[in-house]
Design a protein around this motif. Structure first.
Motif, PDB file in Angstrom:
ATOM      1  N   MET A  66      61.614 -37.134   1.050  1.00 53.72           N
ATOM      2  CA  MET A  66      60.400 -37.534   0.340  1.00 53.72           C
ATOM      3  C   MET A  66      59.738 -38.674   1.123  1.00 53.72           C
ATOM      4  N   SER A  67      58.891 -38.287   2.064  1.00 54.38           N
ATOM      5  CA  SER A  67      58.339 -39.249   3.030  1.00 54.38           C
ATOM      6  C   SER A  67      56.834 -39.049   3.178  1.00 54.38           C
ATOM      7  N   PRO A  68      56.036 -39.502   2.235  1.00 58.97           N
ATOM      8  CA  PRO A  68      54.581 -39.320   2.331  1.00 58.97           C
ATOM      9  C   PRO A  68      53.951 -40.266   3.340  1.00 58.97           C
ATOM     10  N   LYS A  69      52.735 -39.920   3.747  1.00 63.27           N
ATOM     11  CA  LYS A  69      51.934 -40.780   4.616  1.00 63.27           C
ATOM     12  C   LYS A  69      50.624 -41.115   3.908  1.00 63.27           C
ATOM     13  N   VAL A  70      50.164 -42.321   4.158  1.00 61.76           N
ATOM     14  CA  VAL A  70      48.893 -42.771   3.596  1.00 61.76           C
ATOM     15  C   VAL A  70      47.907 -42.930   4.739  1.00 61.76           C
ATOM     16  N   TRP A  71      46.751 -42.262   4.627  1.00 59.71           N
ATOM     17  CA  TRP A  71      45.697 -42.375   5.630  1.00 59.71           C
ATOM     18  C   TRP A  71      44.691 -43.421   5.158  1.00 59.71           C
ATOM     19  N   LEU A  72      44.410 -44.373   6.024  1.00 57.96           N
ATOM     20  CA  LEU A  72      43.449 -45.413   5.684  1.00 57.96           C
ATOM     21  C   LEU A  72      42.363 -45.502   6.756  1.00 57.96           C
ATOM     22  N   HIS A  73      41.130 -45.716   6.311  1.00 55.44           N
ATOM     23  CA  HIS A  73      40.052 -45.987   7.245  1.00 55.44           C
ATOM     24  C   HIS A  73      40.203 -47.413   7.782  1.00 55.44           C
ATOM     25  N   ARG A  74      39.391 -47.743   8.760  1.00 57.74           N
ATOM     26  CA  ARG A  74      39.507 -49.053   9.414  1.00 57.74           C
ATOM     27  C   ARG A  74      39.422 -50.215   8.427  1.00 57.74           C
ATOM     28  N   ASP A  75      38.617 -50.051   7.370  1.00 57.35           N
ATOM     29  CA  ASP A  75      38.446 -51.144   6.413  1.00 57.35           C
ATOM     30  C   ASP A  75      39.508 -51.131   5.316  1.00 57.35           C
TER      31      ASP A  75
END
Length: 661
Positions: A114-123
């Protein structure tokens, strides 16, 4: 991956047949595997373009806070813990997207898989959360009932069994092992998941162990997780053994999940050199280390090297992996093949098709990745990989290899950027011959070496270190040197021309063969036609970087011959020479002259004294190296005012007795 025991109920459906957002929900866990976000807050004080000085910890904290706030939307009930730990390093895409990798935990113990990833924009605005999570009861046991030693005994017996390995080349028999002597505990860390290490016993390396939670479907089980490596890593098993004592017999615990992580049977049909020198034959993907002219060093490489070339996705593999992403330049698509039920597959495209060009460039680039890795171009030194398994270096920078169906500007090229930014290689059809550079190791190896020298010279994060005339010329010479010597190591006859197949010209693409009679020397740099001394040299010119690079390659070829003779051992001579050249690159400052790079190689040789070379061998090898440099006008009395082509004065003197390099 080959499952050998799997007692999980993979058919378990938490929705009991109800349709719930097809394609967005993992019905086994009952949670969304992709949560697209709208209206999430940015990080306070950050501008839309973020900023290069924002610490990773700021993005990580923001990502964890968002996941905690969105736990209900992902599938967690209000009374279910949603705890995550984060990888301390971010991944950043070429577009600037920040990616935070999380691991679900409970009681400080990993919830496996159970290893999710979070995508974030530069801000800091969250774009989406992707990957699996699972609901876990808060009252799960955190302390094992089954001792690790009991679980290890059962798992080791399974890992030691004889087994038939089914490969694309036929079946191989893996013999049984005697594990009756047991395993001694050699390390232990007093943390929640109780990580420990046991002696290797009959296996290839020490056996690590720790506690994890395993989702079985309807329930979550506390398990001991072990990793067993068989001889030469031909198999590596993961064993999940119950730790919660459900079988009521702590001395005979149950194996819940057991699989082999090694993909045994993926291969490809390739030209290992070019269609004139090699057949269109099968090769393992990845190649075993024994297929390389180099040797695997005892330290400095990740466990299990050579690492996988391929990523296995939904029962398929393609020419996109951790080191190289090779695609058809026309449609930007890789060559993809399905795997059979045993996890086997073969890349076997028809010759002279776009798919074959893509497969061949994928093979060549991965070959050079592993070749140079064994010589020290590793993750910490800026090599080309999407993910750096050691955590060193920046990652996110595989070689993007484009196989053009037709001609490409410059015929073949390699653009190298700083560590953390992907390198780009282009290979195309040669106008006039119809031969494709993706099928010629001379060309691909030469271009790949540009990436290595650009990364190593001048420092880890400076891929723009070879700009002055002599520096650029040496880049060309290093490329030809490795293209030729990787072949010559195992061939009885030394090949001294490069690119002859692809241009259909026996003399290849350079002015003269790189044999012992090569006429150009350091003192000829800057001279035009008719100015190079010697009968028959009226056509030679050393006013262009590729031509001047010939002098450097000829020198390194001569150095290698003389080192082989000094050691009276061709294979050792090649390996010592390669190591000195690569170590020399690490010692070489930005924009070097030939003489600066010469001194770096000599210093790298000195570092081998007392280790790779005995003192007596070093004395002989040092003399051989100086003789090679002096033969090509780079003796002790040679002079260059800078790294331009102006003012180069050749010299043939040997160093004074007793001098150090």
């Amino acid at each position: 991956m080959t499952d050998m025991i799997d007692k999980r109920d993979k058919g378990y459906d938490r929705f009991a047949g109800d349709v719930a957002e097809p394609g967005k929900v993992n019905r086994f866990t009952g949670h969304l595997n992709e949560l697209r976000v709208s209206g999430a807050p940015s990080i306070a004080g950050l501008a839309p373009d973020g900023g290069e000085d924002v610490p990773d910890a700021v993005y990580i904290a923001h990502a964890k806070a968002y996941v905690a706030s969105a736990a209900g939307a992902m599938g967690f009930a209000a009374d279910e813990p949603a705890e995550f730990e984060a990888d301390p390093s971010l991944t950043t895409t070429s577009e600037g997207m920040r990616v935070v990798s999380l691991q679900q935990v409970l009681n400080g113990i990993e919830v496996w898989g159970m290893s999710p990833k979070v995508w974030l924009h530069r801000d800091g605005t969250v774009d989406r959360v992707v990957g699996d999570t699972a609901s876990v009861p808060a009252d799960l046991p955190a302390s094992p009932v089954v001792p690790a030693e009991s679980a290890l005994r059962v798992a080791a017996a399974k890992a030691a069994e004889a087994r038939t390995l089914h490969t694309a080349f036929g079946d191989d028999e893996l013999p049984g092992l005697d594990v009756s002597a047991g395993f001694a505990r050699v390390s232990y860390q007093p943390s929640s998941d109780q990580p420990m290490t046991f002696s290797k016993g009959a296996f290839e390396e020490a056996v690590p162990a720790r506690l994890v939670y395993l989702n079985m479907g309807e329930e979550i089980r506390l398990c001991w997780l072990f990793t067993f490596s068989r001889e030469n890593f031909v198999a590596q098993y993961r064993a999940f053994v119950e730790a919660d004592g459900r079988t009521k017999d702590p001395d005979a615990p149950e194996i819940l999940y057991f699989y082999d992580t090694v993909r045994h049977a993926v291969a490809g049909r390739v030209f290992r050199r070019n269609p004139a020198e090699s057949g269109y034959d099968l090769a393992d993907f990845p190649l075993p280390s024994a297929d390389y002219p180099t040797t695997v060093p005892s330290t400095g490489l990740p466990t299990g090297f050579p690492l996988p070339w391929l990523d296995f996705v939904n029962g398929t593999v393609s020419t996109v992996g951790n080191n190289v992403a090779a695609v058809n330049a026309r449609d930007r698509k890789p060559f993809e093949i399905p795997l059979d039920v045993t996890g086997s597959g073969v890349f076997s495209p028809a010759e002279n098709t776009p798919e074959q060009f893509v497969t061949n460039i994928f093979f060549f680039c991965n070959y050079m990745h592993d070749f140079f890795m064994m010589l020290g171009f590793t993750e910490e030194h800026g090599n080309f990989q999407t993910k750096n398994v050691t955590g060193k270096g920046r990652g996110a920078d595989p070689v993007l290899a484009f196989a053009h169906p037709g001609a490409v500007t410059g015929t073949a090229n390699m653009a190298t950027r700083a560590d953390g930014q992907a390198a780009v290689m282009n290979m195309g059809m040669v106008t006039g011959t119809g031969n494709h550079t993706a099928n010629d190791a001379d060309v691909v190896f030469h271009e790949f070496t540009h990436g290595v020298t650009n990364r190593l010279v001048g420092g880890l994060f400076d891929a723009d270190a070879l700009n002055e005339d002599q520096s650029v010329a040496m880049g060309e010479g290093w490329g030809d040197y490795f293209a030729l010597t990787t072949r010559n190591f195992s061939q009885p006859e030394e090949r001294t021309v490069t690119g002859s197949w692809v241009v259909k010209r026996p003399g290849g693409i350079r002015q003269r063969p790189y044999d012992t009679r090569y006429p150009g020397t350091f003192g000829d740099i800057g001279k035009g036609p008719g100015e190079v001394a010697g009968a028959g040299n009226a056509d030679l010119s050393y006013q262009e970087v590729h031509d001047v690079g010939e002098i450097w390659c000829a020198t390194l070829m001569e150095l290698t011959r003389k080192v082989c003779a000094a050691l009276d051992d061709k294979q050792r001579g090649y390996r010592v020479s390669w190591q000195a050249v690569v170590d020399g690159l690490k010692l070489t400052p930005k924009n070097p002259s030939f003489l600066v790079a010469r001194d770096a190689i000599l210093r790298a040789l000195r570092a081998l004294r007392g280790g790779t070379l005995t003192p007596a061998e070093y004395t002989a090898v040092r003399l051989a190296a100086w003789e090679a440099f002096a033969r090509f006008g780079m003796g002790f009395d040679a002079f260059s005012p800078n790294a331009s082509f102006v003012g180069c004065h050749g010299g043939t003197a040997m160093p004074p007795a007793g001098s150090e390099d």
